[in-house]
Design an enzyme around this catalytic site. Structure first.
Site, PDB file in Angstrom:
ATOM      1  N   PRO A 144      10.383   1.497  10.557  1.00  0.00           N
ATOM      2  CA  PRO A 144      10.977   0.909   9.352  1.00  0.00           C
ATOM      3  C   PRO A 144       9.923   0.160   8.538  1.00  0.00           C
ATOM      4  O   PRO A 144       9.124  -0.599   9.086  1.00  0.00           O
ATOM      5  CB  PRO A 144      12.034  -0.047   9.915  1.00  0.00           C
ATOM      6  CG  PRO A 144      12.385   0.517  11.261  1.00  0.00           C
ATOM      7  CD  PRO A 144      11.096   1.097  11.783  1.00  0.00           C
ATOM      8  N   GLU A 145       9.920   0.408   7.234  1.00  0.00           N
ATOM      9  CA  GLU A 145       8.982  -0.240   6.334  1.00  0.00           C
ATOM     10  C   GLU A 145       9.758  -1.202   5.428  1.00  0.00           C
ATOM     11  O   GLU A 145      10.932  -1.494   5.684  1.00  0.00           O
ATOM     12  CB  GLU A 145       8.201   0.816   5.549  1.00  0.00           C
ATOM     13  CG  GLU A 145       7.443   1.788   6.467  1.00  0.00           C
ATOM     14  CD  GLU A 145       6.715   2.902   5.721  1.00  0.00           C
ATOM     15  OE1 GLU A 145       6.280   2.667   4.567  1.00  0.00           O
ATOM     16  OE2 GLU A 145       6.581   4.005   6.282  1.00  0.00           O
ATOM     17  N   LYS A 197       7.427  -6.545   7.422  1.00  0.00           N
ATOM     18  CA  LYS A 197       8.357  -5.853   8.310  1.00  0.00           C
ATOM     19  C   LYS A 197       9.019  -6.786   9.308  1.00  0.00           C
ATOM     20  O   LYS A 197       9.786  -6.336  10.169  1.00  0.00           O
ATOM     21  CB  LYS A 197       7.613  -4.741   9.064  1.00  0.00           C
ATOM     22  CG  LYS A 197       6.941  -3.720   8.144  1.00  0.00           C
ATOM     23  CD  LYS A 197       6.122  -2.717   8.938  1.00  0.00           C
ATOM     24  CE  LYS A 197       5.297  -1.816   8.026  1.00  0.00           C
ATOM     25  NZ  LYS A 197       4.485  -0.844   8.803  1.00  0.00           N
ATOM     26  N   ARG A 232      -4.141   8.588  11.000  1.00  0.00           N
ATOM     27  CA  ARG A 232      -2.838   8.614  10.334  1.00  0.00           C
ATOM     28  C   ARG A 232      -2.757   9.807   9.393  1.00  0.00           C
ATOM     29  O   ARG A 232      -3.687  10.082   8.625  1.00  0.00           O
ATOM     30  CB  ARG A 232      -2.600   7.322   9.549  1.00  0.00           C
ATOM     31  CG  ARG A 232      -2.705   6.058  10.389  1.00  0.00           C
ATOM     32  CD  ARG A 232      -1.652   6.011  11.489  1.00  0.00           C
ATOM     33  NE  ARG A 232      -0.311   5.961  10.970  1.00  0.00           N
ATOM     34  CZ  ARG A 232       0.315   4.815  10.655  1.00  0.00           C
ATOM     35  NH1 ARG A 232      -0.297   3.651  10.812  1.00  0.00           N
ATOM     36  NH2 ARG A 232       1.554   4.837  10.215  1.00  0.00           N
TER      37      ARG A 232
END
Length: 372
Positions: free
Chosen positions: A2-3, A62, A321
């Site tokens: 979750p961002e 976050k 990433r």
């Protein structure tokens, strides 16, 4: 993970449903990792929450927390109930009429709780109205109106803990949803996010100008700008027309302004859709997935046609990433030998910038489900 849009969506849910309530009892934890920051377990947690009202639902990056009011004796020790959702955490709000509350069983007046701890659901003088726990439920807070706040976490990277708060370095409110210049201990290194009204936009340009790392890598640095993860970094870079490999210190002032604007616009748009969900690992407090996945223009679209120009989008791995970009809308920087980010020493080099692995993303997007 979750961002910002996902965590902010949940914060808003808690602000309307949980603020003003207090904890009546707490279930046993179903996985010890969920309380790894609370060595005394649920009893320690309950002792710190007993008789105290949640006064704010706040967020910095976050990290999400519920500010606690004074105890029954009027003493305010400036404590917060801190949540980090990790990779798959959820905070579900369930009302008594929806099967979420726990109510006493008519059993001749036996004590319904022991030190505030509910043992084994209905086997301790309580019953769960739905007769079952939620999927991957780790901890349940029973509130004073009979509703419940439930922490669920499939991968158990998230956690819940009671934290003292401390003053913010800039003496400004700690984050979205709070008027106090306080943050939970351990979060003071987290930078403000792009939607924080107290953020100084100049901090972004200053932080980028001092780094030779790829701009994609710097956007994920929570000490520079918080709340940005892989999804929204790809989306913002696409919107700003910046290649993810461009060295941060080679961005022009105009590019930094455009990127800052893109970050804010992408975050606001994602909030309007309730965040982004894949495989329902993220849902809001009522179990509904975010729908921003239908609006994504870069993330997860490797090998697909660019929605803006039709060029086949490409995927790179930068510092471990994944990054998806359009080679036409986000061209390679050509403003000098240092325009491409410097690699790690261990990276391979072969007809492409060192430190960057190039591949195509052939994964298909999951079928979306309608909100529950």
């Amino acid at each position: 993970m979750p961002e910002l849009p996902e965590v902010e969506t949940i914060r808003r849910n808690l602000e309307t449903e949980v603020v003003g309530r207090s904890v009546w009892a707490i279930s046993e934890v179903t996985h010890p990792r969920s309380l790894r920051g609370c060595p005394g377990g649920v009893r320690q947690l309950f002792a710190g929450l007993k008789g105290r009202v949640f006064t704010e639902a706040a967020r910095r990056g976050k990290f999400l927390w519920l500010t606690l009011g004074p105890d029954t004796g009027g003493v305010d020790n400036h404590t917060a109930l801190l949540f980090h959702l990790g990779m798959s955490g959820q905070l579900r709000v369930l009302g008594p009429g929806a099967g979420g509350g726990m109510v006493p069983v008519e059993d001749g007046g036996k004590a319904p709780v022991e030190d505030g701890v509910l043992r084994g659901g209905e086997h301790c003088g309580f019953r769960v109205e739905a007769a079952q726990r939620l999927t991957h439920e780790r901890l349940r807070f029973v509130l004073d109106d009979g509703s419940a706040l439930v922490f669920c976490d499939q991968r158990t990277f998230g956690q819940v803990k009671l934290c003292p708060t401390q003053a913010t370095p800039d003496a400004l409110p700690g984050g979205t949803g709070t008027r106090h210049a306080l943050v939970p201990q351990g979060t003071q290194h987290i930078a403000r996010d792009v939607l924080d009204p107290h953020r100084d936009p100049a901090d972004l340009e200053k932080g980028l100008s001092n780094s030779t790392r790829a701009i994609k890598t710097k956007l994920l640095d929570q000490g520079l700008i918080s709340g940005v993860g892989n999804i929204y970094a790809d989306e913002a870079l696409f919107a700003a027309g910046i290649h993810p490999c461009q060295a941060a210190n080679t961005l022009s002032p105009d590019q930094v302004k455009q990127l800052d604007l893109a970050l804010r616009e992408v975050m606001r748009a994602a909030l309007d859709f309730g965040g982004t969900s894949f495989d329902r690992l993220y849902v809001n407090s009522w179990g509904n997935p975010g729908e921003f996945s239908t609006q994504l223009r870069a993330y997860g679209r490797g090998s697909k046609a660019c929605k803006q120009c039709g060029t086949v989008m490409e995927r790179l791995v930068i510092d471990g990433r994944s990054s998806v970009f359009c080679p036409h809308c986000q061209p390679w920087p050509v403003s000098g030998r240092n325009a491409v980010a410097k690699p790690h020493k261990s990276a391979k080099t072969r007809q492409k910038p060192a430190g960057v692995r190039k591949s195509l993303d052939h994964r298909k997007a999951p079928n979306r489900k309608e909100p529950a």
